[in-house]
Write an enzyme that holds these catalytic residues in place. Structure first.
Site, PDB file in Angstrom:
ATOM      1  N   ASP A   1       0.859  -1.190   0.000  1.00 54.07           N
ATOM      2  CA  ASP A   1       0.000   0.000   0.000  1.00 54.07           C
ATOM      3  C   ASP A   1       0.896   1.241   0.000  1.00 54.07           C
ATOM      4  O   ASP A   1       1.855   1.337   0.775  1.00 54.07           O
ATOM      5  CB  ASP A   1      -0.889  -0.039   1.260  1.00 54.07           C
ATOM      6  CG  ASP A   1      -1.869   1.114   1.324  1.00 54.07           C
ATOM      7  OD1 ASP A   1      -3.081   0.860   1.236  1.00 54.07           O
ATOM      8  OD2 ASP A   1      -1.418   2.276   1.491  1.00 54.07           O
ATOM      9  N   ILE A   2       0.588   2.179  -0.873  1.00 54.50           N
ATOM     10  CA  ILE A   2       1.403   3.405  -0.947  1.00 54.50           C
ATOM     11  C   ILE A   2       1.198   4.227   0.336  1.00 54.50           C
ATOM     12  O   ILE A   2       0.062   4.375   0.814  1.00 54.50           O
ATOM     13  CB  ILE A   2       1.030   4.250  -2.182  1.00 54.50           C
ATOM     14  CG1 ILE A   2       1.177   3.408  -3.463  1.00 54.50           C
ATOM     15  CG2 ILE A   2       1.897   5.500  -2.272  1.00 54.50           C
ATOM     16  CD1 ILE A   2       0.788   4.135  -4.739  1.00 54.50           C
TER      17      ILE A   2
ATOM     18  N   GLU B   1      -4.898   2.268  -3.976  1.00 53.01           N
ATOM     19  CA  GLU B   1      -3.437   2.355  -4.013  1.00 53.01           C
ATOM     20  C   GLU B   1      -2.835   1.133  -3.321  1.00 53.01           C
ATOM     21  O   GLU B   1      -1.819   1.214  -2.648  1.00 53.01           O
ATOM     22  CB  GLU B   1      -2.917   3.675  -3.390  1.00 53.01           C
ATOM     23  CG  GLU B   1      -3.849   4.349  -2.415  1.00 53.01           C
ATOM     24  CD  GLU B   1      -3.823   3.726  -1.016  1.00 53.01           C
ATOM     25  OE1 GLU B   1      -4.686   2.842  -0.765  1.00 53.01           O
ATOM     26  OE2 GLU B   1      -2.973   4.126  -0.203  1.00 53.01           O
TER      27      GLU B   1
HETATM   28  P1  GH3 Z   1      -1.645   5.384   4.422  1.00 55.67           P
HETATM   29  O1  GH3 Z   1      -0.170   5.620   4.473  1.00 55.67           O
HETATM   30  O2  GH3 Z   1      -2.214   5.133   5.774  1.00 55.67           O
HETATM   31  O3  GH3 Z   1      -1.977   4.315   3.458  1.00 55.67           O
HETATM   32  O4  GH3 Z   1      -2.283   6.735   3.925  1.00 55.67           O
HETATM   33  P2  GH3 Z   1      -2.924   7.042   2.525  1.00 55.67           P
HETATM   34  O5  GH3 Z   1      -3.092   8.508   2.388  1.00 55.67           O
HETATM   35  O6  GH3 Z   1      -2.122   6.377   1.457  1.00 55.67           O
HETATM   36  O7  GH3 Z   1      -4.292   6.264   2.616  1.00 55.67           O
HETATM   37  P3  GH3 Z   1      -5.776   6.767   2.503  1.00 55.67           P
HETATM   38  O8  GH3 Z   1      -6.607   5.527   2.535  1.00 55.67           O
HETATM   39  O9  GH3 Z   1      -6.086   7.833   3.509  1.00 55.67           O
HETATM   40  O10 GH3 Z   1      -5.880   7.425   1.067  1.00 55.67           O
HETATM   41  C1  GH3 Z   1      -5.774   6.721  -0.098  1.00 55.67           C
HETATM   42  C2  GH3 Z   1      -5.992   7.682  -1.236  1.00 55.67           C
HETATM   43  O11 GH3 Z   1      -5.848   7.044  -2.501  1.00 55.67           O
HETATM   44  C3  GH3 Z   1      -7.386   8.295  -1.238  1.00 55.67           C
HETATM   45  C4  GH3 Z   1      -7.853   8.172  -2.659  1.00 55.67           C
HETATM   46  O12 GH3 Z   1      -8.406   9.344  -3.146  1.00 55.67           O
HETATM   47  C5  GH3 Z   1      -6.604   7.806  -3.418  1.00 55.67           C
HETATM   48  N1  GH3 Z   1      -6.860   7.048  -4.626  1.00 55.67           N
HETATM   49  C6  GH3 Z   1      -7.478   5.842  -4.748  1.00 55.67           C
HETATM   50  N2  GH3 Z   1      -7.538   5.499  -6.039  1.00 55.67           N
HETATM   51  C7  GH3 Z   1      -6.961   6.491  -6.768  1.00 55.67           C
HETATM   52  C8  GH3 Z   1      -6.711   6.704  -8.169  1.00 55.67           C
HETATM   53  O13 GH3 Z   1      -7.055   5.897  -9.030  1.00 55.67           O
HETATM   54  N3  GH3 Z   1      -6.079   7.846  -8.530  1.00 55.67           N
HETATM   55  C9  GH3 Z   1      -5.700   8.766  -7.592  1.00 55.67           C
HETATM   56  N4  GH3 Z   1      -5.070   9.851  -8.007  1.00 55.67           N
HETATM   57  N5  GH3 Z   1      -5.917   8.594  -6.291  1.00 55.67           N
HETATM   58  C10 GH3 Z   1      -6.540   7.474  -5.872  1.00 55.67           C
HETATM   59 MG    MG Z   2      -2.046   4.241   1.424  1.00 56.39          MG
HETATM   60 MG    MG Z   3      -5.043   1.904   1.141  1.00 59.09          MG
END
Ligand code: GH3
Ligand code: MG
Ligand code: MG
Length: 348
Positions: A221-222, A264
């Site tokens: 996970d990113i 992500e």
């Molecule tokens: P953590 O280190 O705890 O994983 O923090 P995080 O910010 O990576 O995790 P969080 O779950 O708070 O946020 C994940 C984000 O990924 C929120 C969402 O908008 C973004 N995301 C999900 N799919 C996509 C996509 O296809 N494109 C983009 N640009 N963002 C995406």
């Molecule tokens: Mg993340």
């Molecule tokens: Mg996540």
């Protein structure tokens, strides 16, 4: 008085027999989807309704062409990117052309070898147009005597169906390929999509249970990805996702599977792979992301430090623990990596 009517009857019967032979062939090729089988049937049976000894059908296919040659009762198929001078000339001519053996106007490119020769009297080149575009080109050669009026009718009628049949099959195949790709891969990253990577895990787990060889999964996970979106915009976020995917793919062993599990999150299925090897693989993934910063956007590119957190889990398939249990374990391991500072690997 009797003779002409007998001749008429003979002609009518002959015509009927030829029509029946053609319609039987049309019926037969209508239910076959395999182009090679269709072509072979035509190569064997065309002579029963027209004086066609050898022929070539060219159909547009995937930006190139499918070329089907028929001679001596055999069909030969080839995919080509560029047309031969004869085919190109007639494809672009966009109007039928009859070439007689002794034609003083016989200029332009030479016909394909199997349509030439001493006993060939005429060659017809017919284009098949649909909505202003050429979709197919048929070149047919007559041997010993020129084409009759009836030959001409049969060739046009049959050629039209032949061209439609082959191009219809090619179009359906192309559409199916597009649908299959869309149903299998994630559009943004090009990785396997969620349902496909889960299917892979399910099927590999079944093999693992049968063989007893270990199977491992990695969930990555990113870290702080939301911040990337919030600070640099969604497009920059998408670019990061794309680059992370590319790097993970580069470090995924052949035979293992990598998919986009969520927004992500990425799931890797490694089989056969025990605890020692999965630890090395997960470390490889972590370093591939963390060690080289990302150049995102242009004019000028933004230099971004990106990291991922990983969980990993291994099973030997013994016991009743199924796929859901394994996914739960690896999710828990990932949670620990997050809780303990991120940019790290945890085993469950
Ligand atoms: P953590 O280190 O705890 O994983 O923090 P995080 O910010 O990576 O995790 P969080 O779950 O708070 O946020 C994940 C984000 O990924 C929120 C969402 O908008 C973004 N995301 C999900 N799919 C996509 C996509 O296809 N494109 C983009 N640009 N963002 C995406
Ligand atoms: Mg993340
Ligand atoms: Mg996540």
């Amino acid at each position: 008085m009797i003779l002409p009517s007998l001749q008429w009857n003979d002609l009518a019967t002959q015509q009927l027999v030829r029509y029946e032979a053609m319609f039987k062939l049309l019926d037969d090729i209508h239910v076959i989807e395999d182009i090679a089988v269709i072509s072979q049937l035509i190569a064997t049976r065309w002579k029963y309704f027209a004086n066609v000894t050898s022929w070539r059908m060219v159909i547009a296919k995937d930006g190139g062409f499918q070329v089907i040659d028929g001679f001596r009762g055999e069909a030969h198929l080839a995919d080509v990117q560029a047309l031969s001078p004869w085919d190109k000339h007639h494809w672009e001519l966009q109007r039928p052309r009859l070439v007689c053996g002794a034609d003083p106007l016989l200029t332009g490119p030479a016909p394909p070898e199997h349509l030439a020769g001493k006993s060939i009297t005429e060659i017809q080149a017919l284009q098949f147009m649909r909505m202003g575009c050429c979709i197919g080109l048929l070149s047919v050669a007559a041997r010993n005597e020129p084409f009759s009026e009836l030959d001409n009718k049969f060739i046009r009628l049959f050629g039209d169906h032949f061209a439609d049949r082959i191009s219809g099959i090619l179009l359906r195949r192309q559409a199916l390929e597009i649908l299959t790709t869309q149903a299998t891969y994630d559009a943004l990253t090009g990785l396997l999509n969620r349902s496909t990577i889960i299917d892979r895990l399910r099927s590999q787990l079944a093999v693992c249970k049968r063989t007893g060889q270990p199977l491992s999964v990695i969930l990555a996970d990113i870290d702080f990805f939301k911040v990337v979106n919030d600070s640099h915009g969604h497009l920059a976020g998408d670019e990061v996702l794309h680059e992370v995917s590319r790097r993970l793919q580069m470090h995924t062993r052949e035979g293992d599977s990598l998919g986009r599990y969520g927004g992500e999150e990425f799931l890797v299925v490694l089989y056969p792979c025990g605890e020692e090897d999965v630890t090395k693989a997960a470390e490889r993934f972590r370093r591939a992301i963390a060690e080289t910063s990302f150049g995102i956007g242009s004019d000028p590119p933004i230099d971004l430090k990106v990291t991922i957190s990983l969980g990993m889990s291994t099973t030997t398939g013994r016991g009743d623990d199924g796929m859901q249990a394994l996914l739960k374990q690896v999710d828990k391991a990932l949670y620990h990596s997050k809780a303990n500072g991120r940019n790290r690997v945890t085993a469950s």
